[in-house]
Design a protein around this motif. Structure first.
Motif, PDB file in Angstrom:
ATOM      1  N   ALA A  50       4.642 -66.747  40.313  1.00  0.00           N
ATOM      2  CA  ALA A  50       4.544 -65.334  40.720  1.00  0.00           C
ATOM      3  C   ALA A  50       3.122 -64.820  40.534  1.00  0.00           C
ATOM      4  O   ALA A  50       2.594 -64.094  41.388  1.00  0.00           O
ATOM      5  CB  ALA A  50       5.542 -64.495  39.936  1.00  0.00           C
ATOM      6  N   ALA A  51       2.474 -65.182  39.437  1.00  0.00           N
ATOM      7  CA  ALA A  51       1.095 -64.737  39.195  1.00  0.00           C
ATOM      8  C   ALA A  51       0.165 -65.262  40.290  1.00  0.00           C
ATOM      9  O   ALA A  51      -0.751 -64.557  40.727  1.00  0.00           O
ATOM     10  CB  ALA A  51       0.628 -65.202  37.814  1.00  0.00           C
ATOM     11  N   ALA A  52       0.405 -66.487  40.761  1.00  0.00           N
ATOM     12  CA  ALA A  52      -0.417 -67.050  41.837  1.00  0.00           C
ATOM     13  C   ALA A  52      -0.175 -66.329  43.162  1.00  0.00           C
ATOM     14  O   ALA A  52      -1.031 -66.352  44.050  1.00  0.00           O
ATOM     15  CB  ALA A  52      -0.137 -68.544  41.982  1.00  0.00           C
ATOM     16  N   MET A  53       0.973 -65.679  43.298  1.00  0.00           N
ATOM     17  CA  MET A  53       1.301 -64.958  44.534  1.00  0.00           C
ATOM     18  C   MET A  53       0.673 -63.571  44.588  1.00  0.00           C
ATOM     19  O   MET A  53       0.497 -63.032  45.682  1.00  0.00           O
ATOM     20  CB  MET A  53       2.815 -64.818  44.675  1.00  0.00           C
ATOM     21  CG  MET A  53       3.527 -66.081  45.027  1.00  0.00           C
ATOM     22  SD  MET A  53       5.294 -65.725  45.193  1.00  0.00           S
ATOM     23  CE  MET A  53       5.827 -67.133  46.121  1.00  0.00           C
ATOM     24  N   VAL A  54       0.353 -62.989  43.449  1.00  0.00           N
ATOM     25  CA  VAL A  54      -0.119 -61.607  43.408  1.00  0.00           C
ATOM     26  C   VAL A  54      -1.263 -61.379  44.387  1.00  0.00           C
ATOM     27  O   VAL A  54      -1.228 -60.451  45.203  1.00  0.00           O
ATOM     28  CB  VAL A  54      -0.521 -61.187  41.978  1.00  0.00           C
ATOM     29  CG1 VAL A  54      -1.250 -59.850  41.969  1.00  0.00           C
ATOM     30  CG2 VAL A  54       0.705 -61.130  41.071  1.00  0.00           C
ATOM     31  N   ASP A  55      -2.295 -62.206  44.339  1.00  0.00           N
ATOM     32  CA  ASP A  55      -3.462 -62.019  45.209  1.00  0.00           C
ATOM     33  C   ASP A  55      -3.194 -62.409  46.661  1.00  0.00           C
ATOM     34  O   ASP A  55      -4.025 -62.136  47.528  1.00  0.00           O
ATOM     35  CB  ASP A  55      -4.660 -62.806  44.679  1.00  0.00           C
ATOM     36  CG  ASP A  55      -5.217 -62.212  43.398  1.00  0.00           C
ATOM     37  OD1 ASP A  55      -5.001 -61.008  43.143  1.00  0.00           O
ATOM     38  OD2 ASP A  55      -5.867 -62.963  42.644  1.00  0.00           O
ATOM     39  N   LEU A  56      -2.056 -63.019  46.943  1.00  0.00           N
ATOM     40  CA  LEU A  56      -1.703 -63.399  48.306  1.00  0.00           C
ATOM     41  C   LEU A  56      -0.964 -62.295  49.050  1.00  0.00           C
ATOM     42  O   LEU A  56      -0.809 -62.362  50.277  1.00  0.00           O
ATOM     43  CB  LEU A  56      -0.847 -64.671  48.299  1.00  0.00           C
ATOM     44  CG  LEU A  56      -1.464 -65.906  47.639  1.00  0.00           C
ATOM     45  CD1 LEU A  56      -0.485 -67.069  47.693  1.00  0.00           C
ATOM     46  CD2 LEU A  56      -2.792 -66.270  48.282  1.00  0.00           C
ATOM     47  N   LEU A  57      -0.502 -61.277  48.322  1.00  0.00           N
ATOM     48  CA  LEU A  57       0.241 -60.187  48.949  1.00  0.00           C
ATOM     49  C   LEU A  57      -0.678 -59.360  49.838  1.00  0.00           C
ATOM     50  O   LEU A  57      -1.785 -59.001  49.421  1.00  0.00           O
ATOM     51  CB  LEU A  57       0.862 -59.275  47.890  1.00  0.00           C
ATOM     52  CG  LEU A  57       1.934 -59.878  47.003  1.00  0.00           C
ATOM     53  CD1 LEU A  57       2.297 -58.909  45.886  1.00  0.00           C
ATOM     54  CD2 LEU A  57       3.165 -60.246  47.828  1.00  0.00           C
ATOM     55  N   PRO A  58      -0.239 -59.024  51.043  1.00  0.00           N
ATOM     56  CA  PRO A  58      -1.036 -58.125  51.872  1.00  0.00           C
ATOM     57  C   PRO A  58      -1.238 -56.785  51.153  1.00  0.00           C
ATOM     58  O   PRO A  58      -0.339 -56.303  50.459  1.00  0.00           O
ATOM     59  CB  PRO A  58      -0.178 -57.943  53.131  1.00  0.00           C
ATOM     60  CG  PRO A  58       0.689 -59.162  53.181  1.00  0.00           C
ATOM     61  CD  PRO A  58       0.963 -59.501  51.744  1.00  0.00           C
ATOM     62  N   SER A 140       5.808 -58.562  58.600  1.00  0.00           N
ATOM     63  CA  SER A 140       4.898 -59.452  59.323  1.00  0.00           C
ATOM     64  C   SER A 140       4.398 -60.622  58.479  1.00  0.00           C
ATOM     65  O   SER A 140       3.686 -61.480  58.984  1.00  0.00           O
ATOM     66  CB  SER A 140       3.700 -58.669  59.865  1.00  0.00           C
ATOM     67  OG  SER A 140       2.965 -58.106  58.802  1.00  0.00           O
ATOM     68  N   THR A 141       4.780 -60.658  57.184  1.00  0.00           N
ATOM     69  CA  THR A 141       4.278 -61.714  56.301  1.00  0.00           C
ATOM     70  C   THR A 141       5.376 -62.202  55.367  1.00  0.00           C
ATOM     71  O   THR A 141       6.172 -61.400  54.870  1.00  0.00           O
ATOM     72  CB  THR A 141       3.103 -61.195  55.444  1.00  0.00           C
ATOM     73  OG1 THR A 141       2.099 -60.666  56.301  1.00  0.00           O
ATOM     74  CG2 THR A 141       2.504 -62.293  54.579  1.00  0.00           C
ATOM     75  N   VAL A 142       5.361 -63.498  55.123  1.00  0.00           N
ATOM     76  CA  VAL A 142       6.166 -64.083  54.052  1.00  0.00           C
ATOM     77  C   VAL A 142       5.205 -64.809  53.127  1.00  0.00           C
ATOM     78  O   VAL A 142       4.312 -65.532  53.579  1.00  0.00           O
ATOM     79  CB  VAL A 142       7.266 -65.038  54.569  1.00  0.00           C
ATOM     80  CG1 VAL A 142       6.704 -66.178  55.383  1.00  0.00           C
ATOM     81  CG2 VAL A 142       8.110 -65.571  53.402  1.00  0.00           C
ATOM     82  N   VAL A 143       5.363 -64.574  51.838  1.00  0.00           N
ATOM     83  CA  VAL A 143       4.600 -65.298  50.832  1.00  0.00           C
ATOM     84  C   VAL A 143       5.588 -66.241  50.149  1.00  0.00           C
ATOM     85  O   VAL A 143       6.625 -65.797  49.652  1.00  0.00           O
ATOM     86  CB  VAL A 143       3.939 -64.342  49.809  1.00  0.00           C
ATOM     87  CG1 VAL A 143       3.184 -65.133  48.748  1.00  0.00           C
ATOM     88  CG2 VAL A 143       2.999 -63.372  50.514  1.00  0.00           C
TER      89      VAL A 143
END
Length: 177
Positions: A50-58, A140-143
């Motif tokens: 989850a922490a690695a996903m934070v910066d990937l969120l639009p 419009s996005t999936v992480v």
């Protein structure tokens, strides 16, 4: 790949790649199986994903949409880390009670970023995106934690959903050595 992501790939692979005899959904027998629920059930690995996903969120994300079943724990942890509200997206609306497809909040008029554990073809993500759009959501996005789709296999470009992933199948294979 950064050192942190390489370590995450190594740790997920070590935890989730099982060896033995497994019957796959296709009916084929394999000597290897990737059990994604092992990283989702491990609080430390789940937090790291989850922490690695934070910066990937639009940047315009207003709501996190965790897809049933694997996206729910990740979306919950990601919500805790970011302060963004989460909804939990069923494969189909329940037939009783509130009869909702998305539980936990309203999506009408909101930018919803879908959260998924593993994407192979994107069929479940496509279905969720289309259903949420019918409820007024902007999707419009999936992480995802792991994108294991082969080039050209994803159905998501056809419905204007882009995929952003923490890791790929190639990352996990490289980590396995």
């Amino acid at each position: 790949m950064t050192t942190d992501l390489a370590a995450l790939a190594r740790d997920i692979d070590a935890r989730c790649r099982l060896h033995g005899e497994f019957v796959l959904r296709s009916g084929k027998v394999s000597d290897e199986y990737f059990d994604k629920y092992l990283f989702e059930g491990d609080p430390e690995l789940l937090r790291r994903v989850a922490a690695a996903m934070v910066d990937l969120l639009p940047a315009d994300t207003q709501v996190l949409g965790g897809l049933e079943l694997g996206g729910v724990p990740i979306a919950t942890m990601l919500s805790s880390l970011t302060g963004l509200p989460a909804v939990f997206v069923r494969k189909e609306a329940k037939s009783y009670g509130t009869r909702r497809l998305a539980e936990g909040g309203d999506v009408d008029g909101k930018v919803v970023t879908l959260i998924e554990d593993i994407i192979t073809t994107g069929g479940a993500v496509r279905d969720a995106a289309m259903a949420l759009r019918e409820q007024g959501a902007h999707v419009s996005t999936v992480v995802c934690a792991i994108d294991r789709s082969a080039p050209g296999d994803s159905v998501l470009p056809a419905v204007q959903v882009s995929t952003v992933s923490v890791l790929t199948k190639a990352d996990l294979d490289a980590a396995a050595g």
